[in-house]
Design a protein around this motif. Structure first.
Motif, PDB file in Angstrom:
ATOM      1  N   ILE A 105      36.079  51.715 -60.917  1.00 19.66           N
ATOM      2  CA  ILE A 105      37.311  51.215 -61.534  1.00 19.66           C
ATOM      3  C   ILE A 105      38.443  51.602 -60.577  1.00 19.66           C
ATOM      4  CG2 ILE A 105      36.479  51.436 -63.906  1.00 19.66           C
ATOM      5  CD1 ILE A 105      38.648  53.945 -63.654  1.00 19.66           C
ATOM      6  N   SER A 106      39.679  51.266 -60.921  1.00 18.02           N
ATOM      7  CA  SER A 106      40.783  51.588 -60.011  1.00 18.02           C
ATOM      8  C   SER A 106      41.868  52.392 -60.716  1.00 18.02           C
ATOM      9  CB  SER A 106      41.399  50.293 -59.471  1.00 18.02           C
ATOM     10  OG  SER A 106      42.533  50.621 -58.690  1.00 18.02           O
ATOM     11  N   ASP A 107      42.425  53.357 -59.976  1.00 15.73           N
ATOM     12  CA  ASP A 107      43.587  54.104 -60.484  1.00 15.73           C
ATOM     13  C   ASP A 107      44.878  53.519 -59.912  1.00 15.73           C
ATOM     14  OD1 ASP A 107      43.362  54.861 -57.853  1.00 15.73           O
ATOM     15  OD2 ASP A 107      43.018  56.987 -58.237  1.00 15.73           O
ATOM     16  N   GLY A 108      44.740  52.393 -59.161  1.00 11.02           N
ATOM     17  CA  GLY A 108      45.921  51.791 -58.548  1.00 11.02           C
ATOM     18  C   GLY A 108      46.239  52.362 -57.176  1.00 11.02           C
ATOM     19  N   GLY A 167      44.087  51.419 -64.650  1.00 11.19           N
ATOM     20  CA  GLY A 167      42.824  51.937 -65.194  1.00 11.19           C
ATOM     21  C   GLY A 167      42.416  51.200 -66.453  1.00 11.19           C
ATOM     22  N   SER A 168      43.370  50.945 -67.339  1.00  8.79           N
ATOM     23  CA  SER A 168      43.058  50.225 -68.582  1.00  8.79           C
ATOM     24  C   SER A 168      42.465  48.852 -68.290  1.00  8.79           C
ATOM     25  CB  SER A 168      44.321  50.028 -69.435  1.00  8.79           C
ATOM     26  OG  SER A 168      44.833  51.262 -69.847  1.00  8.79           O
ATOM     27  N   LEU A 169      43.078  48.146 -67.344  1.00 10.93           N
ATOM     28  CA  LEU A 169      42.604  46.802 -66.998  1.00 10.93           C
ATOM     29  C   LEU A 169      41.219  46.838 -66.361  1.00 10.93           C
ATOM     30  CD1 LEU A 169      45.915  45.357 -65.494  1.00 10.93           C
ATOM     31  CD2 LEU A 169      44.807  44.647 -67.630  1.00 10.93           C
ATOM     32  N   THR A 170      41.029  47.734 -65.388  1.00 10.70           N
ATOM     33  CA  THR A 170      39.757  47.731 -64.652  1.00 10.70           C
ATOM     34  C   THR A 170      38.623  48.294 -65.505  1.00 10.70           C
ATOM     35  OG1 THR A 170      40.435  49.789 -63.539  1.00 10.70           O
ATOM     36  CG2 THR A 170      40.764  47.739 -62.340  1.00 10.70           C
ATOM     37  N   LEU A 171      38.960  49.191 -66.423  1.00  9.89           N
ATOM     38  CA  LEU A 171      37.951  49.704 -67.349  1.00  9.89           C
ATOM     39  C   LEU A 171      37.496  48.579 -68.292  1.00  9.89           C
ATOM     40  CD1 LEU A 171      36.472  52.327 -68.093  1.00  9.89           C
ATOM     41  CD2 LEU A 171      38.383  52.892 -69.620  1.00  9.89           C
ATOM     42  N   ALA A 172      38.466  47.804 -68.775  1.00  8.87           N
ATOM     43  CA  ALA A 172      38.138  46.658 -69.641  1.00  8.87           C
ATOM     44  C   ALA A 172      37.266  45.651 -68.885  1.00  8.87           C
ATOM     45  CB  ALA A 172      39.418  45.988 -70.136  1.00  8.87           C
TER      46      ALA A 172
END
Length: 464
Positions: free
Chosen positions: A64-67, A90-95
């Motif tokens: 995932i990404s932390d940006g 993180g919310s977007l990449t986790l989804a």
């Protein structure tokens, strides 16, 4: 292999804060869940994955990404910048990761996330998943933060001694630094407190501790939360030996080279070596490094000291040469192997929770030289509650002097007094093994979670 079939591989994503001290315990917990028959996906940031050498076959790593894919935390302008960007990206990449798993026929049933990321619960609930924060600090410390978050303990604390249910009375000086000095790191302070922002909506709470180690505390918390102690999350080979091929953390953000230390230890007498390590994060002042260095020299014991490259220039000049008869200084060593080596008689530690739990689980008497955050109460517990070590007392400038380092090390290495400390160390080691062993309290707690999750899964998947 009957375990695997029984669990139908209910699928869990485990999502740690991207620092070694969080990844290790959560990866170990993941291996235990896989051993119990769950399918486990371990979600790490792209940046951390570049330096991650994991050798676990039972757990699948996904990104995932932390940006901050190129530089991680160091790339951010501030702690606040890092954490707020992480929440957003993180919310977007986790989804996306959850959707990707669903579409590849491996639907996710549960998200276990680091308690530092309460926003991950929103992602879990968006997909109707079971949501469970994982607390990487001891229960007592979590409870102190909970009392602050609930307004039951007001900052700044005015009383010299604080009493909190389930805990012994604690001097303000033994509180985590976020409590004794709330101004010090405002962004971390906010993150630590936010761990409790939505705990009423979670399905489970996992804590890396074990029942006997914090009995009253855990009983108090269990009445209020769906909380289960599942630790210590130390590789199985060092505890219960149930999980095959689980002999180390299998993740090193620092390049390991272990030969030197072990060869050197093999040449020493039983119980004659002081092992010194301040973890993967602690940065000591030059003055504090000097005091520890000369304190070790004066103690006249053999010592093995892990000094990270970034800290090496803080050593007194010529110290390495002048102490080569007694000391070995390395940039990294396999800590579990060292702590279980029969020549090690004492562990000088910053008392980060993972190191403290390792000392407890491997039965090694400790000298605590805590620096900040939860290290301070951890050191208090080592000395005053578990009776398996000493906390070095800082002077009025906040520095632990060479005389104090020498006193503590000599006391553990030489004195008669230590019989009691060594006896306690062995007692706690045996209780830690028992907790994660078959039928132990932590083992049963993990089983209860697995059985519940599999039960829920068979219900929900039949509706798809």
């Amino acid at each position: 292999m009957e375990k695997k079939d029984r669990a139908h591989g209910a699928h869990v994503i485990v999502f740690p804060y991207p620092a070694q001290g969080h990844i290790n315990p959560m990866l170990q917990f993941s291996k235990r869940l896989a051993f119990k028959g769950l399918r486990v996906t371990f979600a790490v940031t792209k940046f951390v994955s570049k330096s991650m050498h994991t050798n676990s076959n039972s757990v699948q790593v996904q990104l995932i990404s932390d940006g901050f894919d190129d530089g991680g935390f160091e790339q951010a302008e501030s702690i606040h910048d890092y954490l707020s960007r992480f929440k957003e990206v993180g919310s977007l990449t986790l989804a996306e990761l959850i959707k990707k798993q669903d579409s590849s026929g491996k639907p996710v049933d549960c998200l276990i996330y680091d308690s530092f990321f309460p926003w991950a619960l929103d992602v879990a609930k968006q997909f109707g998943l079971v949501g469970a924060p994982f607390f990487t600090q001891m229960c007592a410390v979590n409870n102190i933060y909970y009392h602050v978050h609930q307004g039951l303990l007001h900052l700044p604390v005015r009383e010299p001694v604080v009493s909190i249910p389930g805990l012994p009375a604690i001097d303000i000086g033994d509180m985590p630094s976020y409590i004794s000095d709330p101004q010090s790191y405002p962004a971390y302070h906010a993150m630590i407190m936010s761990q409790f922002s939505n705990t009423e909506k979670v399905d489970w709470i996992f804590v890396n501790t074990f029942n006997k180690l914090e009995e009253e505390m855990i009983e108090w918390m269990e009445k209020r939360f769906p909380l289960r102690a599942i630790g210590p999350t130390i590789p199985s080979m060092y505890l219960d030996k149930q999980v095959e091929d689980d002999s180390d953390y299998g993740l090193h953000l620092y390049k390991p080279d272990s030969g030197d230390c072990i060869n050197w230890l093999n040449k020493r007498a039983e119980g004659s070596v002081v092992y010194v390590s301040f973890g993967s994060m602690a940065a000591l002042s030059v003055e504090q490094m000097e005091e520890i260095a000369w304190g070790l020299r004066r103690s006249d014991s053999y010592f093995l000291w892990v000094v990270r490259r970034s800290e090496a220039e803080k050593l007194p000049s010529k110290f390495v040469e002048e102490t080569s008869d007694k000391g070995l200084i390395v940039t990294w060593c396999p800590q579990l192997e060292v702590l279980t080596h029969n020549t090690v008689g004492c562990f000088v530690t910053h008392c980060g929770w993972n190191s403290t739990l390792e000392g407890v689980s491997l039965g090694v008497p400790m000298v605590g030289i805590p620096q900040w955050t939860d290290q301070i109460p951890n050191a208090k517990f080592v000395q005053d509650i578990w009776g398996m070590g000493l906390r070095a007392q800082p002077n009025e400038k906040g520095i632990v002097s060479r005389e104090e380092v020498e006193r503590c090390v000599r006391e553990i290495m030489e004195e008669e007094k230590v019989k009691e400390i060594r006896k306690n160390a062995i007692k706690w080691r045996d209780l830690a093994r028992e907790a994660v062993g078959e039928g132990g309290t932590s083992d049963k707690n993990i089983d209860e979670f697995v059985v519940t999750l599999v039960g829920l899964q068979s219900v929900s998947h039949s509706h798809h």
